[in-house]
Design an enzyme around this catalytic site. Structure first.
Site, PDB file in Angstrom:
ATOM      1  CG  HIS A 141      60.025   1.815 -21.945  1.00  0.00           C
ATOM      2  ND1 HIS A 141      58.957   2.477 -21.413  1.00  0.00           N
ATOM      3  CD2 HIS A 141      59.835   1.980 -23.479  1.00  0.00           C
ATOM      4  CE1 HIS A 141      58.117   2.936 -22.416  1.00  0.00           C
ATOM      5  NE2 HIS A 141      58.543   2.768 -23.584  1.00  0.00           N
ATOM      6  CD  GLU A 142      61.974   0.862 -26.329  1.00  0.00           C
ATOM      7  OE1 GLU A 142      61.241   0.189 -26.990  1.00  0.00           O
ATOM      8  OE2 GLU A 142      61.961   2.074 -25.835  1.00  0.00           O
ATOM      9  CG  HIS A 145      57.079  -1.006 -26.005  1.00  0.00           C
ATOM     10  ND1 HIS A 145      55.839  -0.804 -25.729  1.00  0.00           N
ATOM     11  CD2 HIS A 145      57.965   0.027 -25.865  1.00  0.00           C
ATOM     12  CE1 HIS A 145      55.684   0.460 -25.826  1.00  0.00           C
ATOM     13  NE2 HIS A 145      56.933   0.984 -25.688  1.00  0.00           N
ATOM     14  CD  GLU A 220      55.376   4.419 -25.695  1.00  0.00           C
ATOM     15  OE1 GLU A 220      56.452   4.253 -24.828  1.00  0.00           O
ATOM     16  OE2 GLU A 220      55.369   3.419 -26.975  1.00  0.00           O
TER      17      GLU A 220
END
Lengths: 304, 149
Positions: A141-142, A145, A220
């Site tokens: 997930h990071e 980003h 997100e």
């Protein structure tokens, strides 16, 4: 299964574009107001530009410093490095630097102006609480980003609010001090204009704030999606989310308040209790994120 | 990552570059003459299984999918401590090993696992220093062009 279109979520794209366009309209409005009133706020723009630039350029250092995170080498955290190594290989992206924050609050964040200058950071709390598989999902997930350049996008998005706020403050001082020094021809009139500018800029900053928060929530969801696709298991990311948000609610509030300013960077927001108005939140509600992930899971399984 | 991918916040899945494998038989000749390294007959294919590719959820599914003939090739599946699957093959003939691994690659790509293929590993014996492994990255980046020790 030749070419899937799993990467895109049409609804999310539409919402993101609309939010982006509205922010653009706000930028136009604010610049239009300045031009129409022939006010010399050039240096406001310069200040805002400088602030945004430094925020953008030093985002990694600012975030690492405020989270008291330190960079770790592959020798110090071999497992964390190995996970990121493999994820980056699969995603075909440069490996970011890796940091660890020695705090018990379970969370993770990614920052840095470009994929090459990025840092992915996890707290000791998240590393202790999650299973290896879940930690990998959080890292994915990071990394999403980072790949989406969310620091750059959010810097540009938050610029309009910052600009409006600065102009508002200037106009307020101008109105209070009676029109400023350089234009003395009509003091009353000038004061009135500045009052209008002040009110307008308040409205603009509120709208800009709401839009920025909305955009942050969409980013997100986008990172959840890309991260889940990267590891191929949306359900694992979902279980990581449930475990972390559950744990954050259980940790004393004092620790959280210190970290609230960092929310926009986090994997899960550091807000205790679910009562915070969702409109003002940087992150979508847990329910929404889980819904999106289970929908993705169904899509991957071919029951779209 | 194009501009629109950034705006929409999406990442494209990266398809692997399977042809990298075929550089190995030629390189093996060089390794043999130059460094006295001989193929050990072992090879591994590393990938990450996910949900979705419903046929390839268990090790047995993967084996039946790859459709290896019993006998000449010993093929096993192992899971490492980072949750990645390893398809392990043994064959004395390097060319055949490469071909087998390639066909396994293609089958996995057909079943949507392409973006999650990580690397292929081939073992070599050297006279002086035991075993060494060559990692062939299956990603289409600069690294993939080189054979990495």
């Amino acid at each position: 299964m030749a070419k899937s279109n799993i990467e895109t979520d049409a609804g999310l794209n539409v919402r993101m574009v609309i939010t982006g366009l509205l922010l653009l309209v706000l930028y136009m409005t604010i610049i239009g107001v300045l031009l129409a009133l022939k006010l010399s706020f050039t240096f406001v723009i310069v200040i805002a530009g400088a602030m945004l630039f430094s925020q953008y350029f030093f985002s990694d250092k600012i975030a690492m410093f405020s989270m008291q995170a330190h960079e770790v080498t592959a020798a110090e955290e071999p497992q964390l490095h190995a996970m990121v190594d493999r994820l980056c290989l699969m995603a075909n992206m440069p490996k970011p630097r890796i940091g660890v924050a020695e705090m018990d609050m379970p969370n993770a964040f990614a920052t840095g102006r470009s994929p090459k200058a990025a840092v992915v950071c996890a707290t000791r709390g998240i590393m202790n609480r999650l299973s290896d598989e879940e930690l990998e999902a959080v890292l994915a997930h990071e990394l999403s980003h980072v790949a989406h350049r969310d620091v750059a996008v959010m810097t540009i998005a938050s610029g309009v609010g910052m600009l409006a706020g600065l102009i508002g403050r200037m106009a307020m001082w101008g109105a209070m001090l009676g029109g400023g020094g350089d234009s003395r021809n009509n003091n009353d009139n000038n004061g009135a204009i500045e009052l209008v500018v002040w009110l307008l800029s308040i409205v603009i900053s509120i709208v800009a704030y709401l839009l920025t928060m909305a955009l942050s929530r969409y980013r997100e969801l986008a990172a959840d999606r890309s991260g889940a696709i990267l590891i191929g298991k949306p359900s694992v990311l979902a279980s990581a989310l449930v475990r972390i948000t559950g744990d954050i609610g259980r940790i004393p509030r004092t620790d959280l308040r210190k970290a609230e300013g960092m929310n926009a960077f986090f994997f899960a927001p550091a807000l205790a209790g679910g009562t915070a108005a969702s409109l003002f939140s940087t992150h979508p509600s847990l329910e929404k994120r889980l819904d999106a992930l289970s929908k993705l899971e169904r899509e991957l399984n071919g029951h779209a | 990552m194009g501009l629109f991918d950034t705006v929409f916040g999406r990442t494209k899945q990266v398809q692997p570059k399977l042809d990298n494998l075929f550089a190995l038989p030629t390189a093996a000749l060089t390794l043999r003459t130059g460094l006295d390294l001989v193929p050990s007959g072992h090879a591994g294919l590393c990938f990450k299984a996910g949900s979705g590719e419903s046929e390839v959820n268990s090790d047995a599914d993967i084996m039946s999918l790859l459709n290896f003939e019993a006998g000449a090739d010993a093929a096993t599946i192992a899971t490492d401590d980072l949750g990645f699957k390893w398809l392990l093959l043994t064959n004395e003939d390097l060319d055949e090993l490469v071909t087998r691994l390639h066909s396994a690659n293609e089958t996995l790509v057909e079943h949507g696992l392409g973006p999650r293929l990580l690397c292929a590993v081939f073992g070599f014996w050297g006279c002086g220093f035991g075993c060494c492994h060559f990692y062939l990255l299956l990603e289409p980046n600069e690294l993939g062009k080189n054979i990495k020790l």
